[in-house]
Scaffold this active site. Sequence first.
Site, PDB file in Angstrom:
ATOM      1  N   SER A   1    -135.990 105.136  42.981  1.00 16.00           N
ATOM      2  CA  SER A   1    -135.779 106.555  43.313  1.00 16.00           C
ATOM      3  C   SER A   1    -135.900 106.768  44.816  1.00 16.00           C
ATOM      4  CB  SER A   1    -136.777 107.430  42.557  1.00 16.00           C
ATOM      5  OG  SER A   1    -138.048 107.324  43.118  1.00 16.00           O
TER       6      SER A   1
ATOM      7  N   ARG B   1    -132.434 107.826  46.705  1.00 14.11           N
ATOM      8  CA  ARG B   1    -132.403 109.185  47.269  1.00 14.11           C
ATOM      9  C   ARG B   1    -131.938 109.135  48.716  1.00 14.11           C
ATOM     10  NH1 ARG B   1    -137.148 110.217  46.504  1.00 14.11           N
ATOM     11  NH2 ARG B   1    -136.944 111.156  44.452  1.00 14.11           N
TER      12      ARG B   1
ATOM     13  N   ASN C   1    -128.115 110.333  49.948  1.00 13.29           N
ATOM     14  CA  ASN C   1    -127.943 111.418  50.922  1.00 13.29           C
ATOM     15  C   ASN C   1    -127.200 110.953  52.163  1.00 13.29           C
ATOM     16  OD1 ASN C   1    -129.326 114.166  50.443  1.00 13.29           O
ATOM     17  ND2 ASN C   1    -130.643 112.673  49.442  1.00 13.29           N
TER      18      ASN C   1
END
Lengths: 275, 156
Positions: A211, A215, A219
């Site tokens: 995660s 993430r 992005n």
Amino acid sequence: MAAGNEVSPAYYIQHHLQNLTFGKHPENGWSLAHSAEEAREMGFWAIHLDTMGWSIAMGLLFIWLFRKAGKVATTGVPGTLQNIVEMVFEFIENTTRATFHGNNSKIAPLALTLFVWILFMNTLKILPVDYFPELFKRLGVDYMKIVPTTDPNATLGMAFGVFCLIIYYSIKIKGVGGFAKELSFTPFNHWALIPFNLLLEIVALLVKPFSLAMRLFGNMFAGEVIFILIALLPFWAIWLLDVPWAIFHILIIVLQAFIFTVLSVVYLSAAHEHH
Amino acid sequence: MNINMTLIGQTIAFAIFVWFCIKYVWPPISTALYERQKKIADGLDAASRASRDLELAQEQASKTLQESKEQASQILEQANKRSAQIVEEAREQARAEGERLLVGARAEIDQEMQRAKEDLRAQVSHLAVIGAERILEGSVDEKAHRKLLDELAAEL
């Protein structure tokens, strides 16, 4: 779009998203990959020279800047560099103090390294997308993707480092037995549910680094793709979208670096806690 | 976007940077910051202490001033009293001196008078003798005696 109209948009985008890969090709042996295909064929035994180079450069910049500030750090009136460094330092220290509840003096420096390093790597994204690929093309290098955090290898690498620390501190603080017990008896404290608990906890543990990495990568990669798409517009229209997107990205850059750092600290804090 | 050795390379780089940060970057900045914090705290402390000292000193000064004023007025009063005393004493002395002088003068006068009286007495007796000689030589004329006696009396 520097190359003009002779390249298709699809090729342009793919070219910008391809890392400079050096690895063991089944046919060519150890060499630089000349296409995305070749890079894929190299499999695991390959390395992204641009990702490594730029990330290490940013890391060294961080080390150099902060070391310099640390060396000249006086208790008197601070200079500009010292002020900035101290601002970042205090920000990280306060954040760490608020989120980390264990007693470990190495966590705050870790958080500082993560934050500033990721921030510097992310900041490379503000540079125009064509500058470095074009420059290195002139120098005879086919690919150059300068933002390391748009490479999942980089973000996974850092998350893997954090994961190792989570395991290390879990075992160091609770002992192997304590750690195993925690994995076996949470969330349901009953012997019959041990397999279920183990499955749940191990998945939860393994998800943490993924995660973190995904993430940041997601992005940054998405932002990069948007920048590349904007670069496909006619040259007189680029700034219309590029400037707002870049300004918006100043926020994203800092925010993502901060999120990665804080979540790492939170995970490490959990690793220090007894249940 | 292939997963490859870059992952491991990045992990190693991460480990090295973290180690370097823990070892060489964090401690000097941290030390400097805490030292400065302490210095500022000490400075503020000293300032508040100094202002308290100043207050105390001002109080002391006003107290001293008050005391010295009181002392001055006391001294002034004493001096006034003393001067009055001195004047009184001088007056007393002068009067005593005057009296002494007066007494002396009177004694002298008395003495002088006494002497004059002695003189007069001697002269009177002499004159009496002379008068008696004259009376015995001349006629006893009432008128002439009268005149003689008058002369005698005038001479006394």
